[in-house]
Scaffold this motif. Structure first.
Motif, PDB file in Angstrom:
ATOM      1  N   TRP A  10       9.003   5.228  -0.542  1.00  0.00           N
ATOM      2  CA  TRP A  10      10.131   5.640   0.097  1.00  0.00           C
ATOM      3  C   TRP A  10      10.429   7.408   0.578  1.00  0.00           C
ATOM      4  N   TRP A  65      13.073 -10.840   8.181  1.00  0.00           N
ATOM      5  CA  TRP A  65      14.991 -11.637   7.001  1.00  0.00           C
ATOM      6  C   TRP A  65      14.188 -13.335   5.965  1.00  0.00           C
ATOM      7  N   LYS A  95      12.009 -12.674   3.399  1.00  0.00           N
ATOM      8  CA  LYS A  95      12.880 -12.628   2.307  1.00  0.00           C
ATOM      9  C   LYS A  95      13.671 -13.459   1.904  1.00  0.00           C
ATOM     10  N   TRP A 105       8.017  -6.813  -2.432  1.00  0.00           N
ATOM     11  CA  TRP A 105       9.826  -5.907  -1.668  1.00  0.00           C
ATOM     12  C   TRP A 105       9.587  -4.395  -1.234  1.00  0.00           C
ATOM     13  N   ASN A 106       8.053  -3.682  -1.258  1.00  0.00           N
ATOM     14  CA  ASN A 106       7.712  -2.575  -0.171  1.00  0.00           C
ATOM     15  C   ASN A 106       7.654  -2.971   0.959  1.00  0.00           C
ATOM     16  N   ILE A 133       8.246  -5.584   2.919  1.00  0.00           N
ATOM     17  CA  ILE A 133       9.439  -6.456   3.202  1.00  0.00           C
ATOM     18  C   ILE A 133      10.285  -5.494   4.031  1.00  0.00           C
ATOM     19  N   TRP A 134      10.398  -4.563   2.911  1.00  0.00           N
ATOM     20  CA  TRP A 134      12.054  -3.740   3.205  1.00  0.00           C
ATOM     21  C   TRP A 134      11.527  -2.628   3.900  1.00  0.00           C
ATOM     22  N   PHE A 194      11.469  -4.452   7.650  1.00  0.00           N
ATOM     23  CA  PHE A 194      12.750  -4.480   8.021  1.00  0.00           C
ATOM     24  C   PHE A 194      13.433  -2.985   8.307  1.00  0.00           C
ATOM     25  N   ALA A 195      12.849  -2.126   7.774  1.00  0.00           N
ATOM     26  CA  ALA A 195      13.510  -0.866   8.097  1.00  0.00           C
ATOM     27  C   ALA A 195      13.226  -0.662   9.811  1.00  0.00           C
ATOM     28  N   CYS A 231       9.749   5.627   9.632  1.00  0.00           N
ATOM     29  CA  CYS A 231       9.748   4.424   8.763  1.00  0.00           C
ATOM     30  C   CYS A 231       8.062   3.668   9.608  1.00  0.00           C
TER      31      CYS A 231
END
Length: 405
Positions: free
Chosen positions: A114, A295, A298, A317-318, A320-321, A324-325, A355
């Protein structure tokens, strides 16, 4: 034997801390729906990981043929969690093949990932500020209707993106070549006279091995065989289809705006496209599939983590998010443009560009690298079977459909 204690520690740090509980009962290989009699896994990988045999693991394509179904973890009598251990091995393999490795270390942590997105957003703002001096548009909010090409046209975007694309292609190619050589050695394939491992000619590679592998990946046949995590199939398929749609859309828009409107200077060839334009419709479908699919993944990971079937790492998780972003900021920038909220549209557009840039940059360095290494493992599996059967290697390749193949 030359145990690599650093490798063992790396596996444990990446989520495979239960590896030493394994006592080689082989339950994992028996219950695994993807393991074969000729090349069973993950029993042998658990043994190699315990003993720190990093070179054996690096040359094992089965590590990438494992899809972390969770079946082995569910039935392991010792709680050794073989699926999580192989996931940790893959995470370390990505770092092993990365160039430069420091970039893999940075992007594998939440702070690094991030932080890179924030840095990319700052970079885009700087580029936009400089570009406004060329175009004369107001910065940071151009006057008039919201048109993102007034803020950042194809010229500054390409100036940033194309070097990143070239770098990612180089890093990915270098990693794939090293990986191919390692798994060729691990499979016991014969070397050519100059000491290198044979590879199929490009035409045969595509027709005999790559296309069948891609078809299998698109159908998710191996995912469907999983027991404990079979429901993730739809989510993975939707995300994969979304990437394909958005790649095609991006290519079309690049030709439309960059080539026809930018390089050739033909009037009328610029974005935004009308909502009823087929390309815009496809883009919105792709965005929906991306958001809904990620989603689903997730939600599946949340559920299976609670059930003890999976252990999700920071890398999981990195990615996945971040995906999603990408979807949310892309859709958000379009919605805010349509409702004429420029004070939200332009910042969200910057976030989207940041992103997307980091997602693409992360391809050889994060779990996103499964796309290239697992595909390579699929291709190599078919190739190695043909070489061992005397149907390929050293000029023995045959076109698809012949009697000899």
């Amino acid at each position: 034997m030359q145990p690599d204690l650093g490798f063992v520690q790396g596996v444990m740090d990446a989520g495979g801390d239960t590896v030493n509980r394994c006592y080689q009962c082989a339950t994992c290989s028996v219950v695994c729906p993807l393991s074969t009699n000729e090349s069973p896994f993950p029993r042998k990988e658990m043994l190699w990981a315990q003993w720190g045999l990093a070179s054996r693991v690096a040359g094992d394509a089965d590590v990438w043929l494992c899809h972390q179904c969770g079946d082995c973890t569910k039935y392991c009598p010792r709680g050794a969690r073989p699926g999580d251990v192989l996931g940790a091995i893959r995470a370390n393999a990505i770092k092993y093949y990365a160039t430069p490795k420091a970039l893999a270390d940075m992007l594998s942590s939440p702070g690094g990932m991030w932080g890179a997105v924030v840095a990319a957003a700052v970079l885009w703002l700087i580029v936009a500020a400089i570009w406004s001096q060329v175009t004369g548009e107001a910065f940071p909010f151009p006057e008039g209707h919201i048109e993102f090409h007034k803020f950042l046209s194809v010229i500054p975007i390409d100036a940033v993106v194309l070097p990143v694309v070239a770098f990612v292609v180089f890093a990915s190619y270098k990693g794939i070549v090293s990986f191919w050589n390692d798994i060729s050695e691990g499979a016991g394939l014969p070397k050519s006279f100059n000491g290198t491992y044979p590879a199929p000619p490009i035409g045969i590679l595509v027709s005999n091995y790559l296309i069948p592998s891609v078809k299998e990946i698109l159908s998710h046949e191996r995912f469907k065989k999983c027991g404990q995590t079979a429901e993730r199939t739809k989510g993975h398929q939707w995300v994969l289809i979304a990437f394909i749609i958005l790649f095609i859309v991006t290519t079309i828009v690049m030709i439309y705006a960059d080539v026809l409107g930018g390089l050739l200077g033909i009037e009328g060839f610029h974005t935004p496209l009308a909502l009823w334009n087929p390309v815009k419709i496809a883009a919105n479908i792709g965005a929906f599939l991306l958001i809904a699919g990620i989603w689903m993944i997730k939600s599946m990971r949340d559920q299976k983590t609670k059930e003890g079937v999976l252990k999700s790492s920071a890398q999981d998780w990195n990615l996945i998010w971040l995906i999603f972003a990408v979807g949310i900021t892309g859709l958000g920038s379009e919605v805010f443009r349509l409702v004429h909220l420029k004070f939200l549209a332009y910042p969200v557009y910057i976030a989207h560009l940041a992103c997307v840039l980091i997602l693409f940059l992360s391809l050889p360095y994060t779990k996103f690298a499964h796309l290239i290494y697992r595909t390579t493992a699929y291709v190599h599996q078919r190739w190695a079977e043909d070489v061992k059967a005397g149907r390929a290697g050293f000029g023995l390749e045959k076109p698809v459909g012949t009697d000899e193949h």
